[in-house]
Scaffold this active site. Sequence first.
Site, PDB file in Angstrom:
ATOM      1  N   HIS B  12       0.592  -1.234  -0.059  1.00 22.69           N
ATOM      2  CA  HIS B  12      -0.020   0.022   0.034  1.00 22.69           C
ATOM      3  C   HIS B  12       0.818   1.188   0.034  1.00 22.69           C
ATOM      4  CE1 HIS B  12      -0.094  -0.475   4.640  1.00 22.69           C
ATOM      5  NE2 HIS B  12       0.959   0.107   4.474  1.00 22.69           N
ATOM      6  N   HIS B  61      -0.824   5.008   9.744  1.00 17.62           N
ATOM      7  CA  HIS B  61       0.190   5.552   9.734  1.00 17.62           C
ATOM      8  C   HIS B  61       0.278   6.990  10.343  1.00 17.62           C
ATOM      9  CE1 HIS B  61      -0.062   2.690   6.545  1.00 17.62           C
ATOM     10  NE2 HIS B  61       1.412   2.371   6.602  1.00 17.62           N
ATOM     11  N   HIS B 195      10.538  -4.085   3.914  1.00 14.73           N
ATOM     12  CA  HIS B 195      11.026  -3.025   3.674  1.00 14.73           C
ATOM     13  C   HIS B 195      11.285  -2.210   5.157  1.00 14.73           C
ATOM     14  CE1 HIS B 195       6.763  -2.029   4.563  1.00 14.73           C
ATOM     15  NE2 HIS B 195       6.850  -0.593   4.296  1.00 14.73           N
ATOM     16  N   GLU B 242       4.643  -5.435   8.924  1.00 10.88           N
ATOM     17  CA  GLU B 242       3.073  -5.331   8.265  1.00 10.88           C
ATOM     18  C   GLU B 242       2.523  -6.418   7.866  1.00 10.88           C
ATOM     19  OE1 GLU B 242       2.880  -0.452   6.739  1.00 10.88           O
ATOM     20  OE2 GLU B 242       3.515  -2.126   5.384  1.00 10.88           O
TER      21      GLU B 242
END
Lengths: 118, 282
Positions: B12, B61, B195, B242
């Site tokens: 995303h 976030h 990441h 995530e």
Amino acid sequence: MTLVTHHDLPIPGTYMFDGHAAMKGYALNKMCFSFNKAENREEFLKDEDAYCTKFGLNDEQRKAIKERNVLAMIHAGGCIYYLAKFAGIFHLTVQDVGAQQTGMTVEEFKKKLKAQGE
Amino acid sequence: MARVVGGLTTSHIPAIGNAVPREKELVNDPYWKPFFAAYPPARAWLQKAKPDVAIVIYNDHGLNFFLDKMPTFAIGAAAEYRNADEGWGIPTTPPFQGDQELSWHIIESLVHDEFDVTTCQEMLVDHGFTVPMSLFWPGNSYGGVKTIPVCINTVQHPLPSPLRCFKLGQAIGRAVESYPKDLKVVVLGTGGMSHQLDGERAGFINKKFDLLCLDKLVNEPEVLTRYSIHELVREAGAQGAEFILWLAMRGALSGKVTKVHSSYHVAVSNTATGLLVLDNAA
């Protein structure tokens, strides 16, 4: 094949944003959270010092903000998700921020990312 | 009765939010082509499956939640969910329709199952929610699906364990399958894959681990639930944690699960992107 590897050994170059960091960085993160709103971004740009004072940043946090130093912000308790909103004020992408933290140029950083897919 | 007809996962990354409105032009751009080329089979499956509702398991976030109050698990119970300025300039999306009745049914069922979720009648949804919706249903009307946001904390440690998130997904699956209306439901798990944005290890990507996850998630998800959050951060990077959102999605599929489509690409922005479409037959 064993899938469960290491346990709680520190991970080099990685900072868990935990309760300790959350307490330490609260003012800094709260300021950065405020940058969701355009009027707050403008107010910050008009007078950075006054804006930092409004949120009660400590000296270490103010210095990191002044120097645009992301690693120093993390050491001062910053959480990257909120710091990204600070970086956004200056149109810095996560690649710019990644390059700064790793001491690379943005081009070198992008090459490093790509190379890991090969 | 309502049924979970399938599950989808996708990265995303905010940069995708900027690219989506320009997909027609970027699909031929060397940087974006390998990314966008992966999505038509997922959209084709959705057009065939015709879901009525999408339960979107994502992470906020720092748009809706701040550190003043940080729920581990939160669920939307609103008639509509809006996106808003996140501070760094991706275009905001049109609002998403909710399904309050199903939301409250799921809440009742989850709390009964000992998942004491935070309920939200007002909830802004950020790129973790909007980017997957725009990718799977291009054109701003989201195929007419109603949505239920389920937000899992990945901002502040301790994060819920992979096993706990998988069990939450199982509880969501049970809740849906006990809903008396005939609805077809898809469950989305967003984010990932490997990441890391912060620290001297920024830019870390682990292709080997990502491919293992893409493979095991289909029919051996239990293997992946054995990781601790610490191990997940080590293997997938600080934000690669995530992956717990993907595990929660997978938990909701309790039927015969088959892979329809998958894709993996390094990298968009700082992130290895992954896409997985799973069919959940009764």
